[in-house]
Design an enzyme around this catalytic site. Structure first.
Site, PDB file in Angstrom:
ATOM      1  N   THR A  42      -2.956  13.022   1.549  1.00 47.27           N
ATOM      2  CA  THR A  42      -2.912  12.920   3.011  1.00 47.27           C
ATOM      3  C   THR A  42      -2.813  14.319   3.626  1.00 47.27           C
ATOM      4  OG1 THR A  42      -1.838  10.777   2.903  1.00 47.27           O
ATOM      5  CG2 THR A  42      -1.432  12.060   4.902  1.00 47.27           C
ATOM      6  N   ARG A  48      -5.180  -2.567   3.632  1.00 49.94           N
ATOM      7  CA  ARG A  48      -3.838  -1.971   3.523  1.00 49.94           C
ATOM      8  C   ARG A  48      -3.733  -0.769   4.473  1.00 49.94           C
ATOM      9  NH1 ARG A  48      -1.874   3.414   2.341  1.00 49.94           N
ATOM     10  NH2 ARG A  48       0.131   3.257   1.298  1.00 49.94           N
ATOM     11  N   VAL A  49      -2.649  -0.697   5.199  1.00 52.42           N
ATOM     12  CA  VAL A  49      -2.389   0.459   6.057  1.00 52.42           C
ATOM     13  C   VAL A  49      -1.075   1.081   5.622  1.00 52.42           C
ATOM     14  CG1 VAL A  49      -1.997   1.250   8.416  1.00 52.42           C
ATOM     15  CG2 VAL A  49      -3.637  -0.591   7.979  1.00 52.42           C
ATOM     16  N   GLY A  50      -1.077   2.405   5.439  1.00 52.39           N
ATOM     17  CA  GLY A  50       0.138   3.104   5.019  1.00 52.39           C
ATOM     18  C   GLY A  50       0.901   3.657   6.211  1.00 52.39           C
ATOM     19  N   ASP A  51       1.706   4.646   5.939  1.00 49.88           N
ATOM     20  CA  ASP A  51       2.560   5.233   6.982  1.00 49.88           C
ATOM     21  C   ASP A  51       1.794   6.105   7.975  1.00 49.88           C
ATOM     22  OD1 ASP A  51       2.227   6.993   4.635  1.00 49.88           O
ATOM     23  OD2 ASP A  51       3.249   8.445   5.922  1.00 49.88           O
ATOM     24  N   THR A  98       3.780  12.943   4.393  1.00 48.98           N
ATOM     25  CA  THR A  98       2.800  12.629   3.358  1.00 48.98           C
ATOM     26  C   THR A  98       3.533  12.020   2.178  1.00 48.98           C
ATOM     27  OG1 THR A  98       1.207  13.552   1.779  1.00 48.98           O
ATOM     28  CG2 THR A  98       2.927  15.045   2.543  1.00 48.98           C
ATOM     29  N   GLY A  99       2.837  11.186   1.414  1.00 47.61           N
ATOM     30  CA  GLY A  99       3.478  10.599   0.239  1.00 47.61           C
ATOM     31  C   GLY A  99       3.230   9.107   0.158  1.00 47.61           C
ATOM     32  N   GLY A 114       3.244   5.751   1.184  1.00 47.75           N
ATOM     33  CA  GLY A 114       3.371   5.222   2.530  1.00 47.75           C
ATOM     34  C   GLY A 114       4.320   4.054   2.668  1.00 47.75           C
TER      35      GLY A 114
HETATM   36  N1  GLY Z   1       0.822   8.547   2.997  1.00 44.74           N
HETATM   37  C1  GLY Z   1      -0.427   7.953   2.960  1.00 44.74           C
HETATM   38  C2  GLY Z   1      -0.443   6.548   2.622  1.00 44.74           C
HETATM   39  O1  GLY Z   1       0.421   6.072   1.892  1.00 44.74           O
HETATM   40  O2  GLY Z   1      -1.324   5.853   3.068  1.00 44.74           O
END
Ligand code: GLY
Length: 299
Positions: free
Chosen positions: A171, A199-202, A222-223, A225
């Site tokens: 990210t 899927r949606v992350g952070d 970042t990391g 999510g």
């Molecule tokens: N940090 C990016 C994700 O997990 O989508």
């Protein structure tokens, strides 16, 4: 009176292999050295973070735009957010396909609609309405990601969040303070490798993947999510800027991420006073900032 502008960027926190180190450092350096002069010339923090993230999205080294990871169906799905710390306005998109710069689409959501967040097909229709170039699906795909996808697609023990195995999370993000003291942040990602479709992350979730408020400063995360969302990491670190030194606030946020939800990742930020912050609990995090007019990059 104008202020000395600040700029810090990241290119992901994970166990970045030695052979990828120079590409990560170079990518971060390019984003800094091509964006900071614009800040000196007086562009807004918002323009600066969009510009820096576009450079990182273009670079196939990172999991954003070109070079993004593939989902379980072998497709690229991208998420991004941009936030203006002076107004708290933000725009976000998730699960968009076939566009190179989701950060710019997120900005269009912020500035050209009465909404904050568009996803999937709706976001893609909006991209067409805003005259974004809709690319051939293969245009964002790199040989590296195709090879990686093929190596994991049938693995039964694959986990997206193992800390020390090859589980990339590249990210990208940028935080800026402009000469007027306004803050902005942008974060962009292809998410995690072999994620479920949709899927949606952070990253595009305001407060989790990014937050900016002139009264606090701004942070990009970042990391992994799923862990970052649970602790609303970027807002947590921004709030901590009120009471702690920059680095302490960032470290406390990452410690909480680890202890509370066994999370993994990193943050970058700038406090309201203009101090840089970063911390991570992964083996490496590609990052860089401008100090004394020159880029300082590390991993
Ligand atoms: N940090 C990016 C994700 O997990 O989508």
């Amino acid at each position: 009176m104008t202020k000395t502008p600040k700029l810090i960027v990241h290119g992901g926190a994970w166990n970045i292999p030695d052979e990828y180190v120079s590409a990560h450092l170079n990518g971060v350096q390019q984003a800094l050295s091509k964006t900071y002069p614009l800040l000196l010339d007086g562009v807004s923090a918002l323009d600066a973070v969009e510009h820096a993230v576009r450079i990182l999205e273009e670079d196939p080294t990172f999991d954003a735009g070109r070079g993004a990871f593939l989902n379980e169906a072998g497709e690229v799905e991208l998420d991004a957010v941009i936030m203006d710390g002076s107004s708290l306005d933000f725009g976000a998109v998730a699960a968009v396909q076939n566009i190179l710069h989701p950060v710019s689409l997120a900005r269009k959501v912020m500035e050209e609609t009465e909404h904050c967040f568009l996803v999937g097909q709706g976001a893609m229709s909006f991209a067409q309405r805003m005259s974004f170039e809709i690319l051939d699906p293969k245009a964002l795909l790199t040989a590296r990601e195709l090879e990686f996808y093929n190596s994991i697609k049938n693995k039964t023990d694959f986990e997206t969040h193992h800390p020390f195995e090859f589980q990339p999370r590249d990210t990208v993000g940028a935080v800026a303070m402009d000469i007027h003291g306004n803050f902005a942040v942008a974060t962009s990602t292809g998410g995690t490798a072999r994620k479920l479709r949709g899927r949606v992350g952070d990253s595009p979730i305001v407060g989790a993947g990014a937050y900016a408020d002139n009264d606090l400063g701004a942070v990009s995360a970042t990391g992994w999510g799923e862990s970052i969302m649970k602790v609303v990491l970027s807002k947590r670190v921004c709030d901590a800027f009120k009471e702690h030194e920059a680095i302490t606030a960032a470290k406390n946020g990452i410690e909480y991420l680890e202890q509370r939800v066994k999370g993994l990742g990193g943050v970058i930020g700038i406090t309201a006073k203009g101090d840089y912050a970063f911390a991570y609990n992964t083996p490496r995090m590609a990052r860089g900032y401008i100090e004394g007019g020159a880029p300082i990059v590390d991993i």
